[in-house]
Design a protein around this motif. Sequence first.
Motif, PDB file in Angstrom:
ATOM      1  N   CYS A   1      16.704  16.549   4.811  1.00 36.46           N
ATOM      2  CA  CYS A   1      17.424  16.163   6.040  1.00 36.46           C
ATOM      3  C   CYS A   1      16.466  15.796   7.170  1.00 36.46           C
ATOM      4  O   CYS A   1      16.881  15.685   8.322  1.00 36.46           O
ATOM      5  N   SER A   2      15.193  15.614   6.867  1.00 36.76           N
ATOM      6  CA  SER A   2      14.209  15.277   7.887  1.00 36.76           C
ATOM      7  C   SER A   2      14.387  13.849   8.362  1.00 36.76           C
ATOM      8  O   SER A   2      14.880  12.996   7.638  1.00 36.76           O
TER       9      SER A   2
ATOM     10  N   ALA B   1       6.358   7.403   9.992  1.00 32.56           N
ATOM     11  CA  ALA B   1       6.120   8.728   9.407  1.00 32.56           C
ATOM     12  C   ALA B   1       6.372   8.605   7.910  1.00 32.56           C
ATOM     13  O   ALA B   1       7.437   8.160   7.487  1.00 32.56           O
ATOM     14  N   LEU B   2       5.381   8.981   7.116  1.00 30.75           N
ATOM     15  CA  LEU B   2       5.461   8.837   5.661  1.00 30.75           C
ATOM     16  C   LEU B   2       5.205  10.171   4.982  1.00 30.75           C
ATOM     17  O   LEU B   2       4.466  11.020   5.494  1.00 30.75           O
ATOM     18  N   ALA B   3       5.788  10.343   3.813  1.00 34.71           N
ATOM     19  CA  ALA B   3       5.537  11.539   2.999  1.00 34.71           C
ATOM     20  C   ALA B   3       5.815  11.190   1.541  1.00 34.71           C
ATOM     21  O   ALA B   3       6.501  10.212   1.242  1.00 34.71           O
ATOM     22  N   ASN B   4       5.305  12.019   0.645  1.00 37.47           N
ATOM     23  CA  ASN B   4       5.545  11.764  -0.776  1.00 37.47           C
ATOM     24  C   ASN B   4       6.931  12.286  -1.175  1.00 37.47           C
ATOM     25  O   ASN B   4       7.629  12.936  -0.395  1.00 37.47           O
TER      26      ASN B   4
ATOM     27  N   GLY C   1       2.896   5.898  -3.480  1.00 36.69           N
ATOM     28  CA  GLY C   1       3.980   6.833  -3.788  1.00 36.69           C
ATOM     29  C   GLY C   1       4.574   7.472  -2.548  1.00 36.69           C
ATOM     30  O   GLY C   1       5.125   8.565  -2.622  1.00 36.69           O
ATOM     31  N   LEU C   2       4.453   6.807  -1.405  1.00 34.50           N
ATOM     32  CA  LEU C   2       4.976   7.365  -0.161  1.00 34.50           C
ATOM     33  C   LEU C   2       6.326   6.759   0.175  1.00 34.50           C
ATOM     34  O   LEU C   2       6.629   5.626  -0.185  1.00 34.50           O
ATOM     35  N   LEU C   3       7.124   7.532   0.884  1.00 32.88           N
ATOM     36  CA  LEU C   3       8.436   7.094   1.350  1.00 32.88           C
ATOM     37  C   LEU C   3       8.496   7.292   2.853  1.00 32.88           C
ATOM     38  O   LEU C   3       7.932   8.245   3.386  1.00 32.88           O
ATOM     39  N   GLU C   4       9.224   6.409   3.518  1.00 36.51           N
ATOM     40  CA  GLU C   4       9.357   6.503   4.970  1.00 36.51           C
ATOM     41  C   GLU C   4      10.521   7.423   5.318  1.00 36.51           C
ATOM     42  O   GLU C   4      11.537   7.449   4.637  1.00 36.51           O
ATOM     43  N   PHE C   5      10.361   8.188   6.389  1.00 35.91           N
ATOM     44  CA  PHE C   5      11.430   9.041   6.888  1.00 35.91           C
ATOM     45  C   PHE C   5      12.540   8.165   7.466  1.00 35.91           C
ATOM     46  O   PHE C   5      12.262   7.121   8.048  1.00 35.91           O
ATOM     47  N   PRO C   6      13.802   8.583   7.352  1.00 31.04           N
ATOM     48  CA  PRO C   6      14.864   7.879   8.064  1.00 31.04           C
ATOM     49  C   PRO C   6      14.566   7.947   9.564  1.00 31.04           C
ATOM     50  O   PRO C   6      14.037   8.948  10.047  1.00 31.04           O
TER      51      PRO C   6
ATOM     52  N   MET D   1       0.825  -1.187   0.000  1.00 26.98           N
ATOM     53  CA  MET D   1       0.000   0.000   0.000  1.00 26.98           C
ATOM     54  C   MET D   1       0.872   1.254   0.000  1.00 26.98           C
ATOM     55  O   MET D   1       0.589   2.191  -0.724  1.00 26.98           O
ATOM     56  N   ILE D   2       1.931   1.241   0.816  1.00 29.26           N
ATOM     57  CA  ILE D   2       2.798   2.422   0.913  1.00 29.26           C
ATOM     58  C   ILE D   2       3.468   2.695  -0.429  1.00 29.26           C
ATOM     59  O   ILE D   2       3.475   3.822  -0.921  1.00 29.26           O
ATOM     60  N   ARG D   3       4.019   1.677  -1.039  1.00 27.19           N
ATOM     61  CA  ARG D   3       4.699   1.829  -2.323  1.00 27.19           C
ATOM     62  C   ARG D   3       3.713   2.261  -3.405  1.00 27.19           C
ATOM     63  O   ARG D   3       4.011   3.143  -4.207  1.00 27.19           O
ATOM     64  N   ASN D   4       2.532   1.642  -3.439  1.00 26.80           N
ATOM     65  CA  ASN D   4       1.520   1.984  -4.446  1.00 26.80           C
ATOM     66  C   ASN D   4       1.012   3.406  -4.295  1.00 26.80           C
ATOM     67  O   ASN D   4       0.564   4.016  -5.259  1.00 26.80           O
TER      68      ASN D   4
END
Length: 99
Positions: free
Chosen positions: A51-52, A39-42, A6-11, A1-4
């Motif tokens: 640098c977040s 925590a996810l964001a596009n 278009g979201l990426l996880e914060f380091p 779901m996350i990949r579909n």
Amino acid sequence: MIRNSGLLEFPARGNTMSWQGRRGKGKGAVTVRCCLDRALANEEWHTLFPCSYTEYLKMVGSDHRPVVAFLEDKFTRKRRGQFRFDKRWLAKRVLWSRL
């Protein structure tokens, strides 16, 4: 779901096993830990704040770790002090031109 999506996880920093629970009863009980909270964001967001990162804090009063997101852009701006002109510099300029 996350990949579909278009979201990426914060380091992440800290223990990313954000949830803890017990399965079973008595002597056979087992502690289970897993990474549920993220925590996810596009991609555009990650471009604005490269640098977040997130920090997983200690568990206090809950079976979930608090997650704090630190939003930092790549440009760290250092504030400069106020510029003040010193008239004595003019006198030194005249001396330097004579040398």
